[in-house]
Write an enzyme that holds these catalytic residues in place. Sequence first.
Site, PDB file in Angstrom:
ATOM      1  N   THR A 166       0.818  -1.209   0.000  1.00 27.75           N
ATOM      2  CA  THR A 166       0.000   0.000   0.000  1.00 27.75           C
ATOM      3  C   THR A 166       0.848   1.254   0.000  1.00 27.75           C
ATOM      4  OG1 THR A 166      -1.678  -1.133   1.244  1.00 27.75           O
ATOM      5  CG2 THR A 166      -1.692   1.270   1.383  1.00 27.75           C
ATOM      6  N   ARG A 194     -13.131  -9.102  -0.196  1.00 33.46           N
ATOM      7  CA  ARG A 194     -12.516  -8.549   1.016  1.00 33.46           C
ATOM      8  C   ARG A 194     -12.120  -7.081   0.800  1.00 33.46           C
ATOM      9  NH1 ARG A 194      -7.267  -6.134   2.385  1.00 33.46           N
ATOM     10  NH2 ARG A 194      -6.816  -6.619   4.557  1.00 33.46           N
ATOM     11  N   GLY A 196      -9.990  -3.974   2.690  1.00 34.50           N
ATOM     12  CA  GLY A 196      -9.047  -3.696   3.775  1.00 34.50           C
ATOM     13  C   GLY A 196      -9.275  -2.327   4.385  1.00 34.50           C
ATOM     14  N   ASP A 197      -8.264  -1.845   5.058  1.00 34.63           N
ATOM     15  CA  ASP A 197      -8.351  -0.539   5.721  1.00 34.63           C
ATOM     16  C   ASP A 197      -8.147   0.625   4.754  1.00 34.63           C
ATOM     17  OD1 ASP A 197      -5.657  -1.477   5.395  1.00 34.63           O
ATOM     18  OD2 ASP A 197      -4.998   0.226   6.592  1.00 34.63           O
ATOM     19  N   GLY A 218      -0.074  -2.378   6.103  1.00 34.79           N
ATOM     20  CA  GLY A 218       0.033  -3.640   6.827  1.00 34.79           C
ATOM     21  C   GLY A 218      -1.294  -4.369   6.822  1.00 34.79           C
ATOM     22  N   GLY A 220      -4.709  -4.920   7.172  1.00 41.67           N
ATOM     23  CA  GLY A 220      -5.766  -3.924   7.299  1.00 41.67           C
ATOM     24  C   GLY A 220      -6.807  -4.229   8.358  1.00 41.67           C
TER      25      GLY A 220
HETATM   26  C1  SD4 Z   1      -4.768  -4.024   3.259  1.00 42.40           C
HETATM   27  N1  SD4 Z   1      -3.437  -2.358   4.360  1.00 42.40           N
HETATM   28  O1  SD4 Z   1      -5.424  -4.257   2.251  1.00 42.40           O
HETATM   29  C2  SD4 Z   1      -3.629  -3.069   3.130  1.00 42.40           C
HETATM   30  C3  SD4 Z   1      -2.447  -3.840   2.683  1.00 42.40           C
HETATM   31  C4  SD4 Z   1      -1.166  -3.293   3.156  1.00 42.40           C
HETATM   32  O2  SD4 Z   1       0.959  -3.671   3.819  1.00 42.40           O
HETATM   33  O3  SD4 Z   1      -0.950  -2.142   3.378  1.00 42.40           O
HETATM   34  N2  SD4 Z   1      -0.219  -4.128   3.383  1.00 42.40           N
HETATM   35  O4  SD4 Z   1      -4.979  -4.548   4.346  1.00 42.40           O
END
Ligand code: SD4
Length: 306
Positions: A166, A194, A196-197, A218, A220
Site C-alpha cells: 500500500t 474482502r 481492507g483498511d 500492513g 488492514g
Molecule cells: C490491506 N493495508 O489491504 C492493506 C495492505 C497493506 O501492507 O498495506 N499491506 O490490508
Amino acid sequence: AAGRPVVISTWDFGVAANRAAWTILEAGGRALDAVEAGVRVPEADLANVTVGKGGYPDRDGHVTLDACIMDEHGNCGSVAALEHVTHPISVARLVMEKTPHVMLVGAGALQFALENGFERENLLTPEGEAAWKTWLKERKYEPVINIENRSFNVEKIPGNRYNHDTIGMLALGRNGDLSGACTTSGMAFKMHGRVGDSPIIGAGLYVDNEVGGATATGVGEEVIRTVGSFLVVELMRQGLSPRNACREAVKRIIKKKPEAAKKIQVGFLALNKNGEYGAFSLQKGFSFAVCDRYQQDLLLDGESMY
Ligand code: SD4
C-alpha cells in the site's frame, strides 16, 4: 521538522511517488493534486505487485483495488473492490468531487469509472497470474511481513521481483493545507470481496486540516479494528508528536491482540500541521520516504515495537 511544503509516503516506492507530488508542491500547487499525482506513480508501475496494475489478485484470480483520498476541507472519496481500472485514486477523487457519496464499491464503482471516461483494462499481469497459480497449490493465506520493503523477504515470494505494498501519502502545501491519499491492491490472495483498511476513511487514511494527517499500511483488519489513522490524528490533536502518536496506535493494536500482533506487520505514518513527521510499526522494516526543499529522495526506516 521539514517545514513546508513537504510530502511523505510509505515504503520504498514512496521515493518515486514523492517526486511526482513534489513537482506540484514546489510550484505552489494544491496538496490534493500532489497526493493524487504522487500515488498514481506506483499505481501504474507494473513492477510492484501490491498497488494498482500488476497487483497480486485475490484467491479467485481477480485484481481488486482499494483507494481513498481526503482534502483540507474534510471532503473525502473512496472506492473499494474496484476491478479493471489502473488508477483507483483518481476514481476516488471523482467520487469525492462529482457524487453526493463518499464510497462506491465493486460493480458500482466500476460503472461510475467507465461512465467518467476511465478505460477498462486487464490488471492481472502474467507475473501476477503465475504467483496466484503457485499460491493455489497450497492455498495458505499468510500475509508476509514487509512484503513492501525491497530488502526484506524478497526471496520468500515466488516470482516476485519487488516487494511493495500500500502506498499512503500525506502532503502539506506551501499555503499550509493538508491532503492525503492511500491506494492498494490489498492483501495478496485475500478472499474475493474482502475490503481492507486502505479505502476506509479513518482507518487507512485520515486528514484533519487543523491538526495533521495519518495513513496506515500492513494487515488492514487490525487497522480497521482500531480506526488507526483517525486515532493517530486525534492523538496529535492532544499534543503528541507524529512519531509518538503512531507509536500509541501500534500499542493499541498490541493491546487488543497481543499474540496476533507478534506475527503481523502494521505501520503508521503521520504528518502534522507544522510539517513534522514520524512513523512507527509493529515489526522492523517499515520504510518511508520524505521529500522537502532540502532533500528529494530521502528514504528512512521507521522505528518499531519488535
Ligand atoms: C490491506 N493495508 O489491504 C492493506 C495492505 C497493506 O501492507 O498495506 N499491506 O490490508
